[in-house]
Structures are given as structure tokens and as C-alpha cells.
Design a protein around this motif. Structure first.
Motif, PDB file in Angstrom:
ATOM      1  N   ALA A   4      12.934  -4.011  -5.424  1.00  0.00           N
ATOM      2  CA  ALA A   4      14.109  -4.838  -5.155  1.00  0.00           C
ATOM      3  C   ALA A   4      13.959  -6.208  -5.807  1.00  0.00           C
ATOM      4  O   ALA A   4      12.870  -6.777  -5.854  1.00  0.00           O
ATOM      5  N   LEU A   5      15.082  -6.684  -6.308  1.00  0.00           N
ATOM      6  CA  LEU A   5      15.220  -8.085  -6.699  1.00  0.00           C
ATOM      7  C   LEU A   5      16.082  -8.704  -5.617  1.00  0.00           C
ATOM      8  O   LEU A   5      17.286  -8.463  -5.553  1.00  0.00           O
ATOM      9  N   ASN A   6      15.456  -9.446  -4.733  1.00  0.00           N
ATOM     10  CA  ASN A   6      16.104 -10.013  -3.551  1.00  0.00           C
ATOM     11  C   ASN A   6      16.544 -11.446  -3.802  1.00  0.00           C
ATOM     12  O   ASN A   6      15.951 -12.151  -4.620  1.00  0.00           O
ATOM     13  N   CYS A  63      15.178 -14.820  -8.744  1.00  0.00           N
ATOM     14  CA  CYS A  63      15.154 -13.871  -7.625  1.00  0.00           C
ATOM     15  C   CYS A  63      13.718 -13.679  -7.153  1.00  0.00           C
ATOM     16  O   CYS A  63      12.768 -14.148  -7.782  1.00  0.00           O
ATOM     17  N   PHE A  64      13.602 -12.955  -6.048  1.00  0.00           N
ATOM     18  CA  PHE A  64      12.304 -12.581  -5.498  1.00  0.00           C
ATOM     19  C   PHE A  64      12.112 -11.079  -5.686  1.00  0.00           C
ATOM     20  O   PHE A  64      13.009 -10.294  -5.378  1.00  0.00           O
ATOM     21  N   LEU A  65      10.946 -10.684  -6.149  1.00  0.00           N
ATOM     22  CA  LEU A  65      10.605  -9.292  -6.389  1.00  0.00           C
ATOM     23  C   LEU A  65       9.889  -8.714  -5.177  1.00  0.00           C
ATOM     24  O   LEU A  65       8.992  -9.347  -4.618  1.00  0.00           O
ATOM     25  N   GLY A  66      10.282  -7.508  -4.796  1.00  0.00           N
ATOM     26  CA  GLY A  66       9.582  -6.775  -3.745  1.00  0.00           C
ATOM     27  C   GLY A  66       9.473  -5.315  -4.145  1.00  0.00           C
ATOM     28  O   GLY A  66      10.364  -4.788  -4.814  1.00  0.00           O
ATOM     29  N   TYR A  67       8.404  -4.657  -3.754  1.00  0.00           N
ATOM     30  CA  TYR A  67       8.249  -3.247  -4.103  1.00  0.00           C
ATOM     31  C   TYR A  67       7.312  -2.565  -3.118  1.00  0.00           C
ATOM     32  O   TYR A  67       6.514  -3.206  -2.441  1.00  0.00           O
ATOM     33  N   GLY A  86       7.503   1.117 -13.108  1.00  0.00           N
ATOM     34  CA  GLY A  86       8.809   0.848 -12.513  1.00  0.00           C
ATOM     35  C   GLY A  86       9.171  -0.632 -12.538  1.00  0.00           C
ATOM     36  O   GLY A  86      10.300  -1.001 -12.889  1.00  0.00           O
ATOM     37  N   VAL A  87       8.228  -1.478 -12.175  1.00  0.00           N
ATOM     38  CA  VAL A  87       8.496  -2.923 -12.172  1.00  0.00           C
ATOM     39  C   VAL A  87       8.754  -3.406 -13.600  1.00  0.00           C
ATOM     40  O   VAL A  87       9.647  -4.228 -13.829  1.00  0.00           O
ATOM     41  N   LYS A  88       8.022  -2.880 -14.559  1.00  0.00           N
ATOM     42  CA  LYS A  88       8.255  -3.256 -15.955  1.00  0.00           C
ATOM     43  C   LYS A  88       9.709  -2.959 -16.340  1.00  0.00           C
ATOM     44  O   LYS A  88      10.377  -3.788 -16.969  1.00  0.00           O
ATOM     45  N   ARG A  89      10.198  -1.799 -15.948  1.00  0.00           N
ATOM     46  CA  ARG A  89      11.585  -1.422 -16.295  1.00  0.00           C
ATOM     47  C   ARG A  89      12.588  -2.332 -15.589  1.00  0.00           C
ATOM     48  O   ARG A  89      13.602  -2.732 -16.179  1.00  0.00           O
ATOM     49  N   ILE A  90      12.323  -2.686 -14.335  1.00  0.00           N
ATOM     50  CA  ILE A  90      13.223  -3.573 -13.594  1.00  0.00           C
ATOM     51  C   ILE A  90      13.204  -4.979 -14.194  1.00  0.00           C
ATOM     52  O   ILE A  90      14.240  -5.636 -14.289  1.00  0.00           O
ATOM     53  N   VAL A  91      12.049  -5.452 -14.616  1.00  0.00           N
ATOM     54  CA  VAL A  91      11.954  -6.763 -15.253  1.00  0.00           C
ATOM     55  C   VAL A  91      12.793  -6.769 -16.540  1.00  0.00           C
ATOM     56  O   VAL A  91      13.548  -7.712 -16.792  1.00  0.00           O
TER      57      VAL A  91
END
Length: 188
Positions: A90-92, A102-106, A121-126
Motif C-alpha cells: 500500500a501507498l498510504n 506517501c507512506f509505504l506499507g507491505y 512487488g515493491v519495486k513495481r509499485i515504486v
């Protein structure tokens, strides 16, 4: 805006879910409750109900439509029926204006740790956050002894901006967090 969003990486599908997936989300949390408890806030018994998860997914979609959140659930690519959630990212608290941050959570399924899935996964979201959402800054706050989580963001180039004392109440106790940050170098 975000409903129906689906991103792919080499081994994963990152998918925004609606309330029709509440049973699969509930299954994920039931399977991983003991594993996740040490890294998250205490959950009530209501959290582990289908009605709660349905409402949560509806609320998250509303926040996504408002541009305040991006939340994807992680599936392995070979799971073409999207039956088994293995995590979420999530990008919260997405803030626009002069902040663009934003704040990152996973979180990841206990059985899928140490396979590089979360880093992938985080790389793709970034990439999506910087290229499509045009965010300038992503912040992640991580408990110092969560070594696996720190490794995820360090591999992706996040840097340490310092220690936030008693930052979040995790597992019933106020805990220090390392403040990790990644800036979008493409933005002026």
C-alpha cells in the motif's frame, strides 16, 4: 481511477481488489495472523470476519478513488484464478500539492518469505508511483529488528533518514521505527 488496476512483474500480479475478494483477504489474514501480529497493530476479533473485510475493501476503494491510497494484493502469476493472496502493498496517505508524497506499507505470506517476492512487488509499485502517479517521495517506517523488511527497501535504494522514537503502536507497544525514504530523481 484505481478500480481494476492490475500491475505485473516477472513472477507476480499486483491487483486492486473489490469486496468480492473479501473471502480471499480473510483467508490471507487467518493464515498469517500469528506471523503478522509482531509487525502490526493489534486486531480485534471483528477484523477476522467476512463483513469487516468486505467493508474494509469498500473503504479502501473509496480512498483510492479520492487519490489518497493505492492498495494492491499480491498473487503469483501462475495463480490465474486469483485464488491465493500472498501479500499486499500500500501507498498510504498520498498527499499532493507541494508534498507529492506517501507512506509505504507491505506484508507477505509467511510461507512466501525469503523468495524475493516483496522486493519484486515493491519495486513495481515504486515504478508505478513515480512514473504514473508522479509522486516525489515514498517513506517507509520499519521496526529496527525487522531485518527482512529493511533489506527490501535497502535493495531498492531507500536511505535512512533517522530513527523515529516510539513512532507507532505495534503489537500493543509503542515502538521505534527507522525512517526510510526514496526520492523520485526524475522530478524537479
Amino acid at each position: 481511477m484505481m478500480k481494476g488496476l492490475q500491475l505485473e512483474s516477472e513472477r507476480l500480479v499486483l491487483k486492486v481488489l473489490d469486496d468480492l475478494y473479501a473471502d480471499k483477504v480473510l483467508d490471507y489474514f487467518n493464515r498469517n495472523s500469528d506471523f503478522l501480529n509482531r509487525w502490526e497493530s493489534i486486531k480485534t476479533a471483528e477484523f477476522y470476519t467476512l463483513d469487516f473485510q468486505k467493508q474494509q475493501l469498500k473503504d479502501e476503494l473509496k480512498k483510492m478513488e479520492e487519490g489518497k491510497l493505492l492498495k494492491v494484493w499480491i498473487f503469483e502469476k501462475e495463480d490465474i484464478e486469483f485464488d491465493n493472496i500472498i501479500g499486499s502493498i500500500a501507498l498510504n496517505e498520498i498527499v499532493r500539492g507541494c508534498f507529492q508524497s506517501c507512506f509505504l506499507g507491505y506484508r507477505i505470506d509467511e510461507s512466501k518469505t525469503n523468495k524475493g517476492y516483496m522486493t519484486e512487488g515493491v519495486k513495481r509499485i515504486v515504478e508505478y508511483a513515480f512514473n504514473d502517479l508522479k509522486l516525489h517521495r515514498i517513506e517507509g517506517n520499519i521496526i529496527p529488528n525487522n531485518i527482512a523488511s529493511l533489506k527490501v527497501v535497502e535493495k531498492l535504494g531507500f536511505y535512512n533518514e533517522g530513527l523515529a522514537k516510539r513512532y507507532l503502536k505495534i503489537n500493543g507497544k509503542w515502538q521505534d521505527h527507522i525512517h526510510m525514504v526514496l526520492l523520485n530523481d526524475e522530478m524537479d
